[in-house]
Design an enzyme around this catalytic site. Structure first.
Site, PDB file in Angstrom:
ATOM      1  N   PHE A 151     -21.628  10.835 -23.877  1.00 25.62           N
ATOM      2  CA  PHE A 151     -20.453  11.899 -23.727  1.00 25.62           C
ATOM      3  C   PHE A 151     -19.743  12.046 -25.004  1.00 25.62           C
ATOM      4  O   PHE A 151     -19.676  11.028 -25.864  1.00 25.62           O
ATOM      5  CB  PHE A 151     -19.415  11.097 -22.820  1.00 25.62           C
ATOM      6  CG  PHE A 151     -18.488  11.765 -22.123  1.00 25.62           C
ATOM      7  CD1 PHE A 151     -18.553  12.814 -21.216  1.00 25.62           C
ATOM      8  CD2 PHE A 151     -17.041  11.701 -22.680  1.00 25.62           C
ATOM      9  CE1 PHE A 151     -17.575  13.521 -20.678  1.00 25.62           C
ATOM     10  CE2 PHE A 151     -15.919  12.628 -22.282  1.00 25.62           C
ATOM     11  CZ  PHE A 151     -16.281  13.170 -21.031  1.00 25.62           C
ATOM     12  N   ASP A 170     -20.391   1.630 -22.011  1.00 33.20           N
ATOM     13  CA  ASP A 170     -19.208   2.399 -21.119  1.00 33.20           C
ATOM     14  C   ASP A 170     -19.728   2.450 -19.878  1.00 33.20           C
ATOM     15  O   ASP A 170     -20.914   3.256 -19.456  1.00 33.20           O
ATOM     16  CB  ASP A 170     -19.304   3.781 -22.052  1.00 33.20           C
ATOM     17  CG  ASP A 170     -18.292   4.693 -21.455  1.00 33.20           C
ATOM     18  OD1 ASP A 170     -17.867   4.434 -20.309  1.00 33.20           O
ATOM     19  OD2 ASP A 170     -17.722   5.453 -22.413  1.00 33.20           O
ATOM     20  N   TYR A 225      -9.982   6.979 -13.571  1.00 33.19           N
ATOM     21  CA  TYR A 225      -9.959   8.134 -12.625  1.00 33.19           C
ATOM     22  C   TYR A 225     -11.299   8.763 -12.004  1.00 33.19           C
ATOM     23  O   TYR A 225     -11.030   9.805 -11.260  1.00 33.19           O
ATOM     24  CB  TYR A 225      -9.081   9.266 -13.228  1.00 33.19           C
ATOM     25  CG  TYR A 225      -9.609   9.577 -14.704  1.00 33.19           C
ATOM     26  CD1 TYR A 225     -10.658  10.582 -14.625  1.00 33.19           C
ATOM     27  CD2 TYR A 225      -9.148   9.249 -15.797  1.00 33.19           C
ATOM     28  CE1 TYR A 225     -11.252  11.047 -16.144  1.00 33.19           C
ATOM     29  CE2 TYR A 225      -9.598   9.548 -17.179  1.00 33.19           C
ATOM     30  CZ  TYR A 225     -10.931  10.547 -17.332  1.00 33.19           C
ATOM     31  OH  TYR A 225     -11.151  10.794 -18.426  1.00 33.19           O
ATOM     32  N   LYS A 226     -12.432   8.027 -12.211  1.00 33.01           N
ATOM     33  CA  LYS A 226     -13.567   8.784 -11.537  1.00 33.01           C
ATOM     34  C   LYS A 226     -13.865   8.044 -10.335  1.00 33.01           C
ATOM     35  O   LYS A 226     -13.212   8.250  -9.207  1.00 33.01           O
ATOM     36  CB  LYS A 226     -14.615   8.723 -12.809  1.00 33.01           C
ATOM     37  CG  LYS A 226     -14.687   9.704 -13.925  1.00 33.01           C
ATOM     38  CD  LYS A 226     -15.467   9.442 -14.941  1.00 33.01           C
ATOM     39  CE  LYS A 226     -15.082  10.465 -16.101  1.00 33.01           C
ATOM     40  NZ  LYS A 226     -15.726  10.083 -17.377  1.00 33.01           N
ATOM     41  N   ARG A 258     -23.692  20.146 -11.503  1.00 35.45           N
ATOM     42  CA  ARG A 258     -23.587  18.701 -11.402  1.00 35.45           C
ATOM     43  C   ARG A 258     -22.925  18.407  -9.854  1.00 35.45           C
ATOM     44  O   ARG A 258     -21.731  18.724  -9.409  1.00 35.45           O
ATOM     45  CB  ARG A 258     -22.625  18.105 -12.305  1.00 35.45           C
ATOM     46  CG  ARG A 258     -22.917  16.540 -12.725  1.00 35.45           C
ATOM     47  CD  ARG A 258     -22.399  16.387 -14.096  1.00 35.45           C
ATOM     48  NE  ARG A 258     -21.019  16.408 -13.985  1.00 35.45           N
ATOM     49  CZ  ARG A 258     -19.865  15.610 -14.731  1.00 35.45           C
ATOM     50  NH1 ARG A 258     -20.433  14.708 -15.165  1.00 35.45           N
ATOM     51  NH2 ARG A 258     -18.639  16.012 -14.304  1.00 35.45           N
TER      52      ARG A 258
HETATM   53  C1  PLP Z   1     -14.944  10.499 -18.479  1.00 35.78           C
HETATM   54  C2  PLP Z   1     -15.403   9.689 -19.838  1.00 35.78           C
HETATM   55  C3  PLP Z   1     -14.665   9.414 -20.499  1.00 35.78           C
HETATM   56  C4  PLP Z   1     -13.152   9.839 -20.758  1.00 35.78           C
HETATM   57  O1  PLP Z   1     -12.514   9.308 -21.682  1.00 35.78           O
HETATM   58  P1  PLP Z   1     -10.804   9.553 -21.791  1.00 35.78           P
HETATM   59  O2  PLP Z   1     -10.433   8.790 -22.726  1.00 35.78           O
HETATM   60  O3  PLP Z   1     -10.376   9.214 -20.448  1.00 35.78           O
HETATM   61  O4  PLP Z   1     -10.531  11.084 -21.784  1.00 35.78           O
HETATM   62  C5  PLP Z   1     -15.391   8.641 -21.816  1.00 35.78           C
HETATM   63  N1  PLP Z   1     -16.568   8.521 -21.709  1.00 35.78           N
HETATM   64  C6  PLP Z   1     -17.151   8.796 -20.720  1.00 35.78           C
HETATM   65  C7  PLP Z   1     -18.637   8.435 -21.039  1.00 35.78           C
HETATM   66  C8  PLP Z   1     -16.970   9.370 -19.781  1.00 35.78           C
HETATM   67  O5  PLP Z   1     -17.871   9.913 -18.852  1.00 35.78           O
END
Ligand code: PLP
Length: 431
Positions: free
Chosen positions: A135, A205, A230-231, A390
């Protein structure tokens, strides 16, 4: 678990739902009637408990309790209290994980700490290694820290990681457990072991894992971990994230965002920093009380599955859902140029199904959304990485009939060509 047979009719899908021991968990959520929501991997749905809880925090704890609520309503302990609940979902011990800040910020803290430990224990190792399709925010944080610390950031394909580790010189392996684009899940135990054998530390992560797939950080050899609220944890837009450090590392050095909430005694107002013992030193500033109260409701909605087999049961249903969806797409949407890019093998699959298409992926997703089937689109790079449709399958609230109906809509969108309509081809800021 043996794979369930693919439903061959809508009634068969309804029968699978009727026999699903987790079916009652869906009642915990406010899901708009008629909507098929396959985007809980981007923003989880609203638990019914959240609005009332947030109202209580606003009206009673804030409105009436005012400053006294830091003590009386337990606001000060929220990062640890919610953290202990998340710890149960990811194989961490009580007192080892806190909620705070965003995933990006927490990644900065743990990567900085890991680099400091590596600099002390293995000073010749100067590389941060990650996956090229990780990401982007994770890669940006690593790029910035690498520059600041005089390290290098090296990106490899997933299959190249063991060989890169074996060549040596790696300080930190930083990976996202389930890839956001492909849904591919790494073998946490094997890669952590390979990292340690090469003298490197490993950061995981869990943004697409926590609440979606079983995770056992302690058993599988993780050194540090972060994840998203939030996921799959249903904490609400911009919910606080979480951070974990293995107990053997938690007290080594400070993380660089040494704010007062990570101090051993913040209310002594001492001019010198003295870090708190353990994971609490990974806190920085004042906890976001409203947001963390909402997050707690979301985490509770996942913990409610503990009465029905917990993460193992959720995982079994998630695999059955993704198997059904991918199988039905293959059976019913053939000849329309869709390619499955998420792994067929259950052991390598997260809780999403990703389909690539050379043309029209964005518009097809928009046409589906107009029909009440919400997935999302992730752009390719015009070269090796394809455009992707997705679909996230949150086993807490997604039904087999949702998978069936979503495939039927997809079939109709493709067969009718309705996605060519101009209104489906206008790009919005958030895809
Ligand atoms: C959703 C996601 C994030 C989100 O990071 P924020 O700091 O909350 O914007 C980070 N890393 C991964 C791998 C994600 O899927």
């Amino acid at each position: 678990m043996t794979a369930l047979p693919l439903p061959t009719t809508r009634d068969a899908a309804l029968a699978l739902d009727a026999a699903d021991p987790l079916r009652g968990l869906r009642d915990q959520f406010e899901i708009p009637p008629g909507l098929i929501y396959l985007d809980g991997n981007s923003l989880g749905v609203l638990p019914r408990a959240t609005a009332a809880r947030v109202q209580q925090v606003v009206q009673d704890e804030w409105g009436r309790g005012l400053i006294g609520s830091w003590n009386q309503a337990g606001w000060m302990a929220l990062p640890q209290r919610v953290g202990d609940k998340i710890a149960r979902l990811v194989g961490a011990g009580a007192g080892q994980l806190v909620c705070a800040d965003s995933t990006s910020v927490n990644l900065f803290k743990v990567l900085a700490a890991a680099l400091a430990i590596a600099a002390a224990d293995a000073p010749a190792a100067r590389a941060i290694v990650s996956e090229r399709s990780n990401f982007p925010t994770d890669l940006y944080i690593a790029e910035a820290l690498a520059r600041e610390r005089g390290c290098t950031l090296e990106l490899a394909e997933a299959d190249e990681l063991p060989a890169r580790l074996a060549r040596g010189g790696v300080a930190v392996l930083m990976l996202t457990h389930v890839n956001y684009r492909t849904g591919r899940m790494h073998d946490m135990a094997a890669l952590s072991q390979a990292a340690h054998a090469a003298g490197a530390l490993v950061i995981w992560d869990l943004a697409h894992s926590a609440g979606a797939v079983p995770v056992d950080l302690l058993r599988d050899g993780a050194d540090f971990s972060v994840g998203c609220g939030y996921k799959y944890l249903n904490g609400g837009p911009g919910a606080p994230a979480f951070v974990w450090a293995h107990p053997r590392h938690a007290d080594r050095f400070w993380q660089p965002l040494a704010g007062w909430m990570g101090h051993a005694a913040p209310f002594e107002f001492n001019p010198g920093y003295r870090p708190a013992v353990g994971i609490s030193r990974y806190l920085c500033g004042t906890p976001a009380v409203l947001a963390m109260s909402a997050l707690e409701c979301g985490v509770d909605s996942v913990l409610a599955a503990e009465a029905f087999g917990g993460m193992a049961a959720l995982r079994a249903k998630s695999l059955a859902l993704t198997d059904s969806f991918a199988g039905l797409v293959a059976a019913r949407c053939g000849g329309h140029g869709l390619r499955l890019v998420s792994p067929q093998a259950a052991a390598q699959r997260g809780s999403q199904v990703c389909l690539a298409r050379d043309e029209g992926a964005y518009a097809i997703v928009q046409a589906l959304i107009a029909r009440g089937v919400v997935g999302d689109f992730r752009a390719g790079d015009g070269a090796a990485l394809p455009d992707i449709l997705r679909f996230g399958f949150t086993p807490l609230y997604t039904r087999f009939v949702d998978a069936w109906d979503a495939v039927e809509h997809l079939r109709q969108v493709l067969a009718s060509g309705e996605w060519h309509e101009p209104r489906f081809n206008q790009r919005h800021a958030v895809t």
